[in-house]
Scaffold this active site. Structure first.
Site, PDB file in Angstrom:
ATOM      1  CB  THR A  38      -0.880   0.021   1.267  1.00  0.00           C
ATOM      2  OG1 THR A  38      -0.035  -0.310   2.375  1.00  0.00           O
ATOM      3  CG2 THR A  38      -1.988  -1.002   1.174  1.00  0.00           C
TER       4      THR A  38
ATOM      5  CB  ALA B  14      -1.576   5.788   6.030  1.00  0.00           C
TER       6      ALA B  14
ATOM      7  CB  THR C 202       1.422   5.659  -1.943  1.00  0.00           C
ATOM      8  OG1 THR C 202       1.357   6.757  -1.034  1.00  0.00           O
ATOM      9  CG2 THR C 202       2.879   5.345  -2.240  1.00  0.00           C
TER      10      THR C 202
ATOM     11  CE  LYS D  23     -11.592  12.449   6.529  1.00  0.00           C
ATOM     12  NZ  LYS D  23     -12.888  13.162   6.693  1.00  0.00           N
TER      13      LYS D  23
ATOM     14  N   GLY E  93      -7.345   3.525   1.584  1.00  0.00           N
ATOM     15  CA  GLY E  93      -7.225   2.293   0.802  1.00  0.00           C
ATOM     16  C   GLY E  93      -8.531   1.744   0.261  1.00  0.00           C
ATOM     17  CD  GLU E  94     -10.866  -1.231   3.913  1.00  0.00           C
ATOM     18  OE1 GLU E  94     -10.927  -2.430   4.177  1.00  0.00           O
ATOM     19  OE2 GLU E  94     -11.135  -0.349   4.742  1.00  0.00           O
TER      20      GLU E  94
END
Ligand SMILES: Cc1cc2nc3c(=O)[nH]c(=O)nc-3n(C[C@H](O)[C@H](O)[C@H](O)COP(=O)(O)OP(=O)(O)OC[C@H]3O[C@@H](n4cnc5c(N)ncnc54)[C@H](O)[C@@H]3O)c2cc1C
Ligand code: SF4
Lengths: 322, 736
Positions: free
Chosen positions: B476, B518, B627, B694, B697-698
């Protein structure tokens, strides 16, 4: 995987006499050996046999059995005169696989039936007499034509569908000498012996496939599948159609994803030839194709899908979309 | 002493913005990228330990019952075979994410088809594989008939967790009184995580100390799960997982391979490696449950919601706590005073259901957002406008304010970038050759969670910086962003920052899951650096807030010095711990976004191709633009999978997974994924974390499939309410 011995064939005679399973690109066989669906005790490697050439023969082309799918698809003569074959090859698998896969191996690739590839499941093809677990199970990819109570699997390949439309011929070397079999007769319907995919005997070696002289017309290979690439056909159609003065002068069609073999029915072309293209005509052709169609539940959609795909292909090749 | 911050009040200082190095947010490359490309990043199964033996699982070929007997002699006589294990401590399925304790054990009892029943250990991997396959296992039939179909009337249905239940007002009445309403049922198929790296573990013991090299996402919790499973102390267990080839939820909890490897290695006195085949990963690691979702939307004439219902059925094995939290975002996304949200669980015999890629919102949002599209059409307003009219001032379920809410901004920014004004309101309005063209929109939302995390940062005497935590990087960008935070805070060029992850001996991180990594571990690094800054400021007799650090030079007021001179041969160590606090209760915290998709649907075959897709996202501070963007690309790609291709196919006669490999379980391939466009709506969320970041990724999955569904409808007038929207569900409805 079970232990096996490995030898490299020095000649075609060696390969036939080896009493061993042939391995070419290995892209299908090794997967099945890992699953123990195939459990050969001996392998004979045919990759270095002098069968890697594409040469003119009898007005057509003779394709050696170990010619790679990538090389065949890229050959300028194939692209020019047999575009349907090039398109079918490129619609199959992935670049990496096509670099390894061979002409002979591609013809012999086995079904993707999920019950065939799982040794915990009853499967008449893998273990004759054990039953067919795909019937009544998840059979989205299974056959709607020519299936039997013993097996409803499909032949999954693309290349052979185009070869069937082109009326290519398989050259075979066996213990009793060499013989030729039309691609259209090479694969079998399952009947009561689904363990046999095709007419090869255990020792037989495919040495080449020959394409007849090119026929005029436009070529199409239409493959309908569950994602844009890297998936097997739900329905595929290989077609070569020639138009003359607004009428269909000649047509040759073969179908993939529908049966245990590339489906070829000369009656479909007969309906089309000499007629002006129209939706009604295409429907008649589809009626012939699907006269005996039988869904298994999860694959019922293939019946309307095959009809619709035939419309798409014929509209594309005849220019008739009205 | 550790610099600990409990997030009890918003951190409005915005310290990172005041720093001088200028690398925070920059699109820097991942430092471990080259190692992965050239193959020198060592994955779990790739460690070469001396004298290693190999373990392979045998699988249950019945869905229920007990192991009656195992023919050990025949297999022990096979070449190279060393042992056969069916120790009662071995796991039936992996631990659920964050469990921190052992999952169901004792594989002699069969809970689902394909479950592991024994581990065969041999001198080589090939010998173990052949032997595991040859192992003959006899089963005793179960007493009761098993139910394999969640829709079967024979299935026991239980209420899911109460925390997932919301009931306020009177939804039935709101529906009856509504000017416009929608009452529709959507279904979604089960999903596999489909991480590229199959699960593998290598266990080795030194006396009573276990070292486990594994492919795991949450080491802090995994140590506890492994120790509990083995009945040893946590201090006896060390886990190494420096590189993880994708997790997507499947490596949150310790799995069958880890426990079996530890047991086998202990017994044999040699390191043991256990690899799972692709098929075994599919069959024995968590699935995402299929869902049935009834959506009811009641609206006034202007489209403002008066009621919202989201009642769901998911499934799991009997006794498993986990229930796919389908309604998680429905709780707070849109207003409407009459609300009814629930998740019921059908108890069925299939492999265990657990966390897979954005549990809850991934499948809940696509149904909700499709239903919103249906409502927009009824009301006769633009679907973007409908959504904007329904953004509440405060969380309608909890009554708390939002920490921040960028939904409206994302809808506007995305619409502008995408060219939403080109959309035809009528269906079947655009045809290009064989293809119907259409556009669709959907909102994105995903809960944000801060999780307790610690980190250690060392400023060495040569001016280099080392970051250490047991946090994992599952592909990630954790290595990149943690280094950037430290470099920014300490004025250190990124080349001089190193990041050590994936070793449970390091300070405990939050683990990679739920998109909290993160923000949580980044906050711990931030706090550790703050401590170092305080130590440096002290050398000037000054205030940390006045200290400026850039390229190894420290300035405070008029004074300046080289950082190496300040360190003066004595490395400075900072330790930071972040803990969630009052802000997560006082505010509703989530990240938001909007998806815009253009699709083409083939008029003959019903095949759908996504032609382009734009996502606009508000994720708090962007820590690394590259990223973060890649995370969104990945999420949007999965949303295409959920929309069009991904489906676990179970045989309803025995619950076995039929498409247990990547040839037949269709994740999107390159050709399925068009040019994706990602827009960030920059914001600082002071309630979310001291670094104002915040989760990201999803988010990119949560709703994307809805935008595609709505685009399909806009293209060809076919409303598919069953995901994935494969061509068979479309051809029947296509216009002639
Ligand atoms: C993930 C994946 C996706 C794929 N997708 C597609 C697709 O979309 N379309 C498609 O058409 N195919 C697809 N394939 C199948 C692929 O085309 C075949 O695996 C390949 O063509 C087989 O050729 P090979 O040379 O590797 O055969 P091998 O694996 O070496 O052999 C296959 C079989 O043929 C026999 N054999 C090989 N050569 C000879 C010979 N000369 N004489 C007699 N017997 C012989 C072998 O004994 C064996 O039984 C896919 C495969 C994979 C793994
Ligand atoms: S369809 Fe054929 S291959 Fe599949 S399970 Fe039945 S017999 Fe076997």
């Amino acid at each position: 995987m079970k232990a096996f011995t490995y030898a490299r064939a020095g000649s075609t005679a060696d390969a036939v006499a080896a009493d061993a399973m042939k391995i070419a690109g290995g892209t299908n066989l090794l997967d099945l050996m890992k699953l123990e669906v195939e459990v050969p005790r001996r392998l004979v490697d045919i990759n270095r046999l002098p069968l890697a050439a594409i040469e003119p023969a009898g007005g057509g082309l003779r394709i050696g059995a170990v010619v790679r799918n990538s090389d065949l698809a890229a050959d300028i003569r194939v692209r020019r005169d047999y575009a349907v074959l090039s398109k079918a090859l490129l619609a199959g698998a992935s670049g990496q696989l096509r670099n390894k896969a061979t002409t002979g191996g591609n013809l012999c690739q086995r079904t993707r039936c999920g019950y065939f590839t799982d040794t915990a499941m009853p499967c008449n093809k893998r273990e004759p007499g054990s039953g067919c677990q795909a019937i009544g199970g998840f059979n989205r990819i299974h056959a709607i034509l020519g299936a039997s109570d013993a097996c409803i699997a499909t032949y999954p390949g693309d290349m052979a569908v185009a070869m069937s439309a082109l009326d290519a011929v398989v050259e075979i070397e066996g213990t009793a000498g060499s013989r030729s079999v039309a691609v259209r007769d090479f694969h079998r319907l399952p009947g009561n012996t689904p363990e046999r995919d095709n007419v090869l005997e255990a020792d037989d070696l495919i040495t080449a496939v020959t394409l007849p002289a090119p026929v005029p017309g436009r070529h199409a290979y239409r493959k309908v599948r569950d994602r844009s690439s890297y998936a097997f056909a739900l329905v595929s159609i290989a077609a070569v159609v020639e138009m003359d003065a607004g009428r269909i002068a000649s047509a040759s069609l073969a179908f993939g994803g529908l049966a245990h073999k590339p489906w070829h029915d000369p009656a479909i072309a007969e309906i089309l030839i000499g007629k002006a293209p129209s939706k009604a005509l295409f429907d008649k052709a589809a009626d012939v194709l699907l006269a005996g169609a039988q869904g298994q539940g999860a694959n019922d959609f293939k019946i309307p899908l095959a009809r619709r795909t035939l419309h798409a292909v014929l509209a594309e090749l005849t220019g008739e979309t009205a | 002493m550790t610099n600990t911050l409990t997030m009890d009040k918003p951190d409005v200082r915005n310290r990172l913005d005041a720093m001088a190095q200028g690398i925070i947010g920059a699109p820097l490359d991942r430092p471990e990228g080259p190692l992965k490309v050239v193959g020198t990043a060592t994955y779990a199964s790739e460690w070469q330990l001396p004298d290693m033996a190999y373990g392979v699982f045998a699988r249950a070929t019945v869905p229920a019952g007990k192991v009656a007997s195992i023919d050990r002699e025949a297999v022990l006589a096979m070449p190279g075979v060393l042992a056969i294990h069916d120790d009662p401590r071995m796991l039936v399925n992996p631990a659920q994410g964050g469990a921190g304790k052992k999952p169901l054990q004792d594989i002699r009892e069969i809970h689902y088809f394909g479950q592991t029943v024994a581990l065969v250990v041999a001198e080589t991997f090939e010998q173990a594989t052949a032997a595991a396959k040859a192992l003959k296992v006899e089963y005793a039939a179960p007493d009761d008939a098993s139910v394999f179909d969640p829709e079967s009337s024979a299935a026991t249905v239980e209420h899911g967790p109460d925390t997932q239940r919301v009931q306020t007002g009177d939804l039935d009445k709101a529906m009856a009184d509504a000017a416009f309403s929608v009452d529709v049922t959507y279904t979604t198929a089960g999903h596999a995580s489909a991480a590229m790296e199959p699960h593998a573990s290598i266990a080795s013991w030194q006396g009573d100390q276990l070292t486990l090299r594994g492919s795991l996402q949450m080491l802090n919790y995994n140590v506890a799960e492994l120790a509990d499973s083995l009945a040893v102390g946590q201090s006896q267990v060390r886990i190494l997982s420096p590189y993880v080839g994708g997790g997507f939820g499947s490596k949150l909890g310790v799995g069958e391979d880890s426990v079996a490897a530890a047991i086998a290695s202990r017994e044999l006195g040699r390191p043991v490696r256990v690899d799972m085949s692709r098929q075994q990963v599919f069959e024995t690691v968590m699935r995402r449950s299929e869902t049935r979702q009834r959506l009811r939307l009641a609206a006034r004439a202007d489209g403002v919601l008066t009621g919202i219902g989201h009642e769901c059925l998911v499934s799991n094995l009997p006794g498993e706590q986990y229930a796919e939290p389908v309604t998680q975002a429905t709780e707070f996304l849109y207003g409407g005073e009459n609300r009814m949200l629930s998740v019921d669980v059908a108890r069925i015999v299939r492999l265990c259901a657990g966390s897979v890629r954005a549990p809850g919102e991934a499948v809940g949002m696509q149904a909700l957002e499709s239903a919103m599209d249906e409502l927009a059409e009824k009301v006769g307003i633009d679907p973007v406008e409908l959504r904007k009219r329904n953004i509440p001032a405060i969380d309608p379920s909890q009554g708390t304010p939002y920490s921040s809410n960028t939904l409206a901004k994302c809808l506007d920014a995305g619409a502008a970038r995408f060219g939403w004004d080109q959309r035809q309101t009528q269906t079947c309005a655009t045809r290009e050759g064989e293809w119907w063209i259409g556009m669709g929109v959907a909102s994105a939302a995903r809960v944000h969670k801060l999780v307790e995390a610690s980190a250690r940062v060392t400023l060495a005497s040569d001016g280099t910086v080392k970051v250490e935590t047991d946090m994992t990087d599952i592909g990630t960008g954790t290595y990149a962003v943690l280094g950037q935070i430290a470099g920014e805070m300490l004025g250190t060029p990124i080349e001089k920052v190193s990041v050590c992850l994936g070793d449970s001996a390091l300070p405990a991180g939050p683990g990679s899951g739920g998109s909290w990594g993160a923000a949580s571990s980044g906050s711990a690094v931030f706090l550790a650096c703050e401590q170092i800054r305080q130590a440096l400021a002290k050398k000037f007799q000054g205030d940390e807030e006045a200290l400026s650090l850039k390229d190894g030079i420290a300035r405070l007021g008029e004074a300046s010095a080289m950082v190496v001179d300040l360190v003066a041969g004595k490395p400075i160590v900072g330790e930071g711990t972040i803990k969630p606090g009052e802000t997560s209760k006082a505010t509703r915290q989530a990240s938001y976004g909007a998806f815009f998709a253009e699709v083409a649907v083939n008029a003959y075959t019903g095949e759908t191709r996504v032609r382009r897709m734009t996502g606009a996202f508000g994720i708090g501070r962007v820590l690394n633009e590259k990223t973060a963007t890649s995370q969104c690309y990945g999420g949007m790609t999965w949303s295409i999978g959920s929309a069009l291709t991904e489906e676990l196919a179970f045989d309803l006669r025995d619950g076995h997974l039929v498409n247990h490999d990547l040839a037949e379980y269709h994740v999107p391939v390159n050709l399925d994924v068009p040019a994706l466009e990602v827009v960030f709506v920059e914001e600082r969320d002071p309630h979310a974390s001291p670094i104002q970041a915040k989760g990201v990724g999803e988010l990119g999955i949560c709703g994307g499939a809805g935008a595609i569904a709505n685009a399909i409808y806009n293209a060809c007038g076919v409303r598919v309410r069953d995901f994935p929207m494969t061509l068979d569900k479309i051809i029947g409805g296509l216009p002639d």
